[in-house]
Design a protein around this motif. Structure first.
Motif, short mmCIF file in Angstrom:
data_model
loop_
_atom_site.label_atom_id
_atom_site.label_comp_id
_atom_site.label_asym_id
_atom_site.label_seq_id
_atom_site.Cartn_x
_atom_site.Cartn_y
_atom_site.Cartn_z
N MET A 1 33.47 -22.64 73.61
CA MET A 1 32.55 -22.51 74.87
C MET A 1 31.09 -23.47 74.83
N GLU A 2 30.91 -22.94 75.54
CA GLU A 2 28.90 -23.79 76.17
C GLU A 2 28.07 -23.05 76.55
N ILE A 3 27.07 -23.28 75.25
CA ILE A 3 26.47 -22.02 75.61
C ILE A 3 24.62 -22.91 76.07
N LYS A 4 24.91 -22.05 77.07
CA LYS A 4 23.75 -22.40 78.41
C LYS A 4 22.22 -21.31 78.20
N THR A 5 22.69 -20.05 78.23
CA THR A 5 21.84 -19.39 78.22
C THR A 5 22.12 -18.27 77.00
N PHE A 6 20.77 -17.04 77.27
CA PHE A 6 21.02 -15.67 76.33
C PHE A 6 22.02 -15.06 76.33
N GLU A 7 22.73 -14.76 77.80
CA GLU A 7 24.11 -14.58 77.49
C GLU A 7 25.17 -14.90 77.30
N ASP A 8 25.30 -16.02 77.18
CA ASP A 8 26.26 -16.86 76.85
C ASP A 8 26.38 -17.19 75.09
N LEU A 9 24.66 -16.83 74.07
CA LEU A 9 24.71 -16.82 72.87
C LEU A 9 25.45 -14.89 72.65
N ILE A 10 25.02 -14.23 73.56
CA ILE A 10 25.51 -13.30 73.29
C ILE A 10 26.98 -12.95 72.81
N ASP A 11 27.45 -13.92 74.16
CA ASP A 11 28.71 -13.58 74.36
C ASP A 11 29.73 -14.18 73.37
N TRP A 12 28.83 -15.02 72.75
CA TRP A 12 29.39 -16.46 71.50
C TRP A 12 29.39 -15.42 70.17
N THR A 13 28.56 -14.85 70.21
CA THR A 13 27.92 -14.19 68.85
C THR A 13 29.76 -12.89 68.73
N ARG A 14 29.63 -12.28 70.37
CA ARG A 14 30.73 -11.10 69.93
C ARG A 14 31.87 -11.41 69.82
N GLN A 15 32.25 -12.64 70.47
CA GLN A 15 33.60 -13.39 70.27
C GLN A 15 33.90 -13.66 69.05
N LEU A 16 32.38 -14.00 68.59
CA LEU A 16 32.69 -14.59 66.91
C LEU A 16 33.37 -13.45 65.75
N HIS A 17 32.73 -12.06 66.33
CA HIS A 17 32.85 -11.15 65.38
C HIS A 17 33.99 -10.33 65.63
N ALA A 18 35.00 -10.78 67.32
CA ALA A 18 36.14 -10.22 67.17
C ALA A 18 37.48 -10.79 67.24
N HIS A 19 36.88 -12.95 66.38
CA HIS A 19 37.98 -13.22 66.48
C HIS A 19 37.83 -13.00 64.43
N LEU A 20 36.52 -12.61 63.47
CA LEU A 20 36.45 -12.11 62.74
C LEU A 20 37.21 -11.34 61.89
N ALA A 21 37.49 -10.25 63.36
CA ALA A 21 37.70 -8.64 62.81
C ALA A 21 39.82 -9.22 62.85
N ARG A 22 40.16 -9.91 63.84
CA ARG A 22 41.11 -9.88 63.50
C ARG A 22 41.73 -10.55 62.76
N CYS A 23 40.57 -11.92 62.43
CA CYS A 23 41.87 -12.62 61.33
C CYS A 23 41.50 -11.74 59.66
N LEU A 24 40.19 -11.14 59.66
CA LEU A 24 40.28 -9.97 58.35
C LEU A 24 41.55 -9.05 58.18
#
Length: 152
Positions: A1-24
């Protein structure tokens, strides 16, 4: 994911938490150590809650902050859970799982902290400070819970 704005950063962070939740979650089913499996289940639920909390930031954040360009992000190495597969944690010990999850959260908090000092508008700075406070609070809560689990 390309991060250009703070909205992108927050969405990316949300996706990271979701990915980690699924892995766990997926790893919990396969880990033969009962304590490690219980920890994985707990952490999966915790990460799912963080995903929702970050999603609320996306919905409620100041539009001016969300649309702000994020130039300094390009100077940071991408952060991600070490998990290349959804079963990464299946053979790990209780302590190794905890250490890796805390390392992930420390990286996210370090990123937010470094960006706070570089935020050019007060709305973006306030948004990052709120995100950092939430991550810090959840990390302390997580540390307390894992400590209790380790004592058992």
């Amino acid at each position: 994911m390309e991060i250009k704005t703070f909205e992108d950063l927050i969405d990316w962070t949300r996706q990271l938490h979701a990915h980690l939740a699924r892995c766990l979650h997926e790893s919990a089913k396969l880990n033969n150590d009962e304590r490690a499996s219980a920890l994985l289940d707990y952490l999966a639920g915790h990460e799912a809650l963080l995903e929702k909390a970050v999603g609320e930031f996306e919905k409620q954040a100041d539009r001016k902050a969300m649309d702000t360009r994020l130039y300094d992000y390009l100077n940071h190495k991408p952060i991600g859970p070490s998990a290349d597969s959804y079963t990464h944690y299946a053979s790990m010990s209780f302590r190794d799982i905890a250490a890796e999850v805390f390392q992930f959260h420390d990286q996210v908090m370090d990123l937010y902290d470094s960006l706070i000092g570089k935020a050019e508008i007060s709305e973006a700075k306030a948004l990052l400070e709120d995100l950092l406070a939430m991550e810090e609070h959840e990390a302390m809560r997580l540390s307390s819970q894992i400590g209790r689990m380790e004592d058992l």
